[in-house]
Design an enzyme around this catalytic site. Sequence first.
Site: not given
Lengths: 300, 300
Positions: A115-116
């Site tokens: 998901g960074k």
Amino acid sequence: MIGDPPGSLTSVASSFRERLERLAAERRSVLCVGLDPRPKLFPDEVFRGVRAGPAGLARALERFCTGIVDAVAEHAVAVKPQLAFFEQAGHHGLAAAERVCDHARERGLLVVADGKRGDIGSTAEAYAAAYLAPRGGAPPLADALTVNPYLGGDSLQPFADACKASGGLMFVLVRTSNPGGADLQELELADGSRVWERVADLVAGLAPVAGAVVGATQPGAVARARELMPEATFLLPGIGAQGGEIAALGPAFAPGPAGGLVSASRSVLYASREPGRWQAAAATEAARLQAAAWAVVEGA
Amino acid sequence: MIGDPPGSLTSVASSFRERLERLAAERRSVLCVGLDPRPKLFPDEVFRGVRAGPAGLARALERFCTGIVDAVAEHAVAVKPQLAFFEQAGHHGLAAAERVCDHARERGLLVVADGKRGDIGSTAEAYAAAYLAPRGGAPPLADALTVNPYLGGDSLQPFADACKASGGLMFVLVRTSNPGGADLQELELADGSRVWERVADLVAGLAPVAGAVVGATQPGAVARARELMPEATFLLPGIGAQGGEIAALGPAFAPGPAGGLVSASRSVLYASREPGRWQAAAATEAARLQAAAWAVVEGA
């Protein structure tokens, strides 16, 4: 939790590294399959009976990803669902992602939510709770989460705290696999070092709950990253379609099989679109990558 | 789309900047209210009839946020839902976020989705599609999205392309309001400049579809940021609870009222927990901030 005695409510969760070490040794694999579900590349049969709209898209995403999970489960130790593709179908997509994560865990795979994410203070706590904390009576959605370091050390701390509590890991973006990754990450600092090397120092300071994303397309960076982060688990994307070569990843595995996850996406997921053949083709490619990566681990 | 003639299917969407300019002039406001719904700070009545678990949490999030939207709608030009708090309730939470965004739009507010997303290639395209592209027949979920630049210029381009197509904006993190923001952003480069100044150069190159997040806690940075990005719309968080002062934000508004959005969260959302009073208290604080920020705009 894998390996915990049933009913052992007081047992402390094992660490990500311990789980990875055990799985790697059992399966002779350090392969992570990136679940980047691009509907345009799906075999037609995935869309059978699916209606237009976000709910239908989510159904196709789930069907494709669970099919891939089943195909690669015996060859991989982890899957890495890319949340962006699920968010594209809104809340229907996030529900599909939740089911795909649960299915992967049931198949004995570690789950790395890609998901960074990254934010400050209580917002970072909320992201950590969303992905790395137990959900009521259920296990955390993921064993690990990719995290962006641009907001600095105090933005990483809440993720570290959550990982300590749940046995999770954060993979901090250090040196990414894309050409533009150099724009900021390779800027030369006044002391002659690079921006990404400072990020590596932050990660080393948060061991053992911090790992590092180091693009497999940057072989020189892999060796240097290992110097700066002697113990961290690396997530190594960029194999295959992006041009990274497995044979160059030896330095990542200097600390042993838990030194890294070799991550491939497109070459496995879209190995074939032939009706009735796409899962077998994905399994074949996963088996090939499994063997190639394990040879590097054994030679490191 | 606000301002489009009804039924005008062929009209090109107005740009974010045009919509902001019109709203700011109409309301004499550049206020953005950050929707950071922290359940521990909610008034008790928000939980009335709500059951435990993610679905109940999502219901409380939606009830609180729509209540705040209604309270501040006449004083603000935008709201900024912080996606992390919604993701904490899983897909139920994302459904709540979708309804809050739709409600804010119906109340005539711009929506800035605060997700700090960032990724490469087709993954960045998926994030852009999720938040900035029309959803079938419906408008985009948000008018703008916050974006993290650590992955470099090629990671920003897909967001820029989506913004051009839909009339949206990306707010790129440039210099953030938290103490740890300095860890990477203020690193001195070999040429004497700072990392965040290079990010500012990237943003300036993507005008007019790129704005910049510049923490209101860094007054020196606001002036320097305006030099580097003469036309960009700034998102200025950190007012109030984080210690930023509105009076110091003059340089942001050198290009006019569309030069910035002054963003406050906690001081508005949690102005009072008194039963039956929390919305009125939020409205009062929003009105105070509206006036204070507008005085800065007029003095700039």
